[in-house]
Design an enzyme around this catalytic site. Structure first.
Site, PDB file in Angstrom:
ATOM      1  CB  CYS A 193      52.261  15.979  48.035  1.00 47.68           C
ATOM      2  SG  CYS A 193      53.883  15.652  48.676  1.00 47.68           S
ATOM      3  CE1 TYR A 234      44.223  40.823  46.663  1.00 46.44           C
ATOM      4  CE2 TYR A 234      44.899  41.554  44.483  1.00 46.44           C
ATOM      5  CZ  TYR A 234      44.125  41.718  45.615  1.00 46.44           C
ATOM      6  OH  TYR A 234      43.268  42.787  45.696  1.00 46.44           O
ATOM      7  N   PRO A 261      42.545  50.824  45.191  1.00 48.74           N
ATOM      8  CG  PRO A 261      44.360  52.165  44.545  1.00 48.74           C
ATOM      9  CD  PRO A 261      43.035  52.211  45.262  1.00 48.74           C
ATOM     10  N   GLY A 262      44.496  47.867  44.926  1.00 49.69           N
ATOM     11  CA  GLY A 262      45.418  46.988  45.628  1.00 49.69           C
ATOM     12  C   GLY A 262      46.506  46.535  44.671  1.00 49.69           C
ATOM     13  NE  ARG A 263      44.948  42.202  40.221  1.00 49.87           N
ATOM     14  CZ  ARG A 263      44.812  40.898  40.476  1.00 49.87           C
ATOM     15  NH1 ARG A 263      45.838  40.102  40.325  1.00 49.87           N
ATOM     16  NH2 ARG A 263      43.660  40.407  40.875  1.00 49.87           N
ATOM     17  NE  ARG A 286      47.129  36.812  41.557  1.00 51.54           N
ATOM     18  CZ  ARG A 286      47.111  36.916  40.261  1.00 51.54           C
ATOM     19  NH1 ARG A 286      48.205  36.696  39.567  1.00 51.54           N
ATOM     20  NH2 ARG A 286      46.009  37.251  39.638  1.00 51.54           N
TER      21      ARG A 286
HETATM   22  N1  LLP Z   1      37.968  46.795  47.022  1.00 55.93           N
HETATM   23  C1  LLP Z   1      37.256  45.684  47.226  1.00 55.93           C
HETATM   24  C2  LLP Z   1      35.933  45.789  47.853  1.00 55.93           C
HETATM   25  C3  LLP Z   1      37.774  44.433  46.845  1.00 55.93           C
HETATM   26  O1  LLP Z   1      37.066  43.333  47.042  1.00 55.93           O
HETATM   27  C4  LLP Z   1      39.064  44.362  46.252  1.00 55.93           C
HETATM   28  C5  LLP Z   1      39.642  43.087  45.848  1.00 55.93           C
HETATM   29  C6  LLP Z   1      39.775  45.570  46.066  1.00 55.93           C
HETATM   30  C7  LLP Z   1      39.186  46.763  46.452  1.00 55.93           C
HETATM   31  C8  LLP Z   1      41.129  45.595  45.446  1.00 55.93           C
HETATM   32  O2  LLP Z   1      41.099  45.196  44.119  1.00 55.93           O
HETATM   33  P1  LLP Z   1      42.392  45.311  43.195  1.00 55.93           P
HETATM   34  O3  LLP Z   1      42.645  46.779  42.979  1.00 55.93           O
HETATM   35  O4  LLP Z   1      43.523  44.670  43.895  1.00 55.93           O
HETATM   36  O5  LLP Z   1      42.028  44.613  41.962  1.00 55.93           O
HETATM   37  N2  LLP Z   1      43.304  37.126  45.096  1.00 55.93           N
HETATM   38  C9  LLP Z   1      42.883  37.581  43.773  1.00 55.93           C
HETATM   39  C10 LLP Z   1      42.316  38.960  43.797  1.00 55.93           C
HETATM   40  C11 LLP Z   1      41.127  39.117  44.737  1.00 55.93           C
HETATM   41  C12 LLP Z   1      40.558  40.514  44.754  1.00 55.93           C
HETATM   42  C13 LLP Z   1      39.543  40.647  45.805  1.00 55.93           C
HETATM   43  N3  LLP Z   1      39.041  41.969  45.996  1.00 55.93           N
HETATM   44  C14 LLP Z   1      44.072  37.478  42.816  1.00 55.93           C
HETATM   45  O6  LLP Z   1      45.150  37.095  43.223  1.00 55.93           O
HETATM   46  O7  LLP Z   1      43.911  37.745  41.624  1.00 55.93           O
END
Ligand code: LLP
Length: 422
Positions: free
Chosen positions: A347, A376, A279-281, A317
């Site tokens: 701009c 992000y 998890p990231g987000r 975003r």
């Molecule tokens: N694992 C892999 C292999 C991934 O590609 C990603 C995110 C994650 C984990 C984490 O995913 P999350 O839990 O954060 O959904 N910049 C974009 C989001 C790009 C996500 C890319 N991969 C935004 O701001 O919405």
């Protein structure tokens, strides 16, 4: 749930008054809440524990917010890390993540990056093509090592999220095609230098409906059975990240981590495998806000513009993914409400933070907070228009620290040169 709360009309991050931070560091700046980071990690971990998933590993996806202090906050809780570059490996190690809890994802790992990760002794490489497996096997052999790998398979599932962050359908560059998965495992088995121990998937990001996850996990269960029947000793399942979060403060209903964990238990709980998540987000988004001040307001022909000192350079975003972030004054304000486009000084017509937002009429210098900007946000920032990257502040209870400072213009230009022949 987060720790950005109004008390006596003033927005606080935990015990710290945002207005006071703004005076100390200047705007725009990012503010992160350590308590919120910890809460998000702990809620997910507890949900997995309650679902009976005892051998689990949460690898925080460093790409979401790679500030060293953010990673270190999670490292202290025992988190692992999901990394996609040597740079992220460097950050994760420096922030105190144990190497044996690091997984290396990504379609384009180079031999140099593989060597660095092998030297560090990471847990697992998530590989996405046969040629990557070959390069990893060669690299590991040349170092006298064996790399544990999971094959990222592409389950060809529409995640129902924005197309730029959907990764699990056959048209995307990600993973090994579902039909080729078994051949991929057979390929790896024939090589020295790699040991295929896991299946990995990641179907997208900001997914707010559990159905695509369930379909993907069911496919993983099916593949696992076939691989085991073929004699593969699979002991880890990496189910990726992707769980969505609320962006609108009141109106979104993101999936409940408990329902998500239960669903993992139902589909894969009896697999006997260690369950890994990336998890990231979910961890970082609502643990951060972007604070900006009003430069001036401007009455256009068709719209009212609130021009602020943050821009697409701080938060890409909205323009990149049509993302909605809640925006509110830092000091509750009873002035008449109007509809505003909240825009930056860059701009580009795409330089906006929020369109058609009902906000009070503010004075120049008044502060606004842009919520759910912890994931992000800063990481996607740029110095476009030669703007100085925004500093980052971490709050923890009554303590706060600048965890990335604003460079000055000389520092920003330091790597550039005018050739001698000029
Ligand atoms: N694992 C892999 C292999 C991934 O590609 C990603 C995110 C994650 C984990 C984490 O995913 P999350 O839990 O954060 O959904 N910049 C974009 C989001 C790009 C996500 C890319 N991969 C935004 O701001 O919405």
């Amino acid at each position: 749930m987060d720790e950005f709360i109004y008390r006596d009309g003033a927005l606080h991050a935990e015990d710290i008054v945002i207005g006071e931070l703004a005076e100390a560091v200047g705007t725009p700046f990012y503010c992160y809440s350590a308590a919120t980071l910890r809460r998000h990690y702990n809620v997910l971990d507890a949900a997995l524990a309650d679902a009976g998933l005892d051998t689990r590993l949460i690898c925080y996806s460093v790409k979401a917010n790679s500030n060293l202090a953010v990673i270190a906050t999670l490292a202290q809780l025992g988190a692992g890390a999901d990394i996609v570059s040597q740079g992220e490996l460097t950050r994760a190690l420096q922030a105190g993540i144990a190497p044996e809890k690091i997984v290396f994802s990504g379609v384009g790992k180079t031999a140099e990056e593989m060597r660095a990760a092998l030297s560090a002794g990471i847990l697992q490489f998530n590989v996405e093509s046969l040629s990557e497996i070959d390069l990893l096997a060669d690299t590991a052999n040349s170092m006298g090592k064996t790399a544990e790998i999971a094959l990222r398979v592409n389950p060809d599932i529409e995640a129902g999220t924005h197309k730029k962050i959907s990764t699990g359908s056959a048209e995307t560059k990600f993973g090994i095609a579902w039909e080729d998965a078994e051949a991929g495992f057979a390929h790896a088995r024939a090589l020295d230098g790699v040991e295929a121990v896991g299946i990995d998937i990641h179907i997208g990001s900001q997914i707010t409906d559990l159905t695509p996850f369930r379909r993907a996990f069911e496919k993983v269960a099916d593949l696992l059975a076939r691989l085991r029947a073929d004699g593969h000793e699979i002991r880890r399942l990496d189910l990726g990240g992707g769980l969505g979060v609320p962006y609108g403060r009141d109106n979104d209903t993101p999936p409940d981590p408990n329902a998500y964990a239960q669903m993992i238990a139902e589909t894969l709980g009896d697999s006997g495998c260690q369950i890994m998540l990336e998890p990231g987000r979910l961890i970082a988004a609502n643990a951060g806000i972007l604070v900006t001040s009003v430069v001036r307001t401007k009455q256009g022909q068709a719209k009212n513009f609130m021009i602020v000192d943050a821009a697409m350079t701080e938060l890409m975003r909205p323009t990149l993914y049509d993302a909605h972030h809640h925006i509110a004054p830092v000091h509750e304000n009873a002035a008449a409400v109007k509809n505003w486009d909240v825009v930056g000084p860059v701009c580009e017509t795409g330089d906006f933070l929020g369109l058609d937002r009902a906000l009070p009429v503010l004075e120049d210098g008044d502060l606004l907070a842009i919520f759910a900007a912890g994931a992000y946000g800063s990481v996607l920032g740029s110095a476009y228009n030669t703007r100085l990257p925004a500093p980052e502040v971490l709050v923890d209870g009554k303590k706060w620290a600048v965890v990335r400072s604003r460079p000055d213009y000389q520092a920003l230009l330091a790597g550039e040169a005018i050739p001698d022949w000029f």
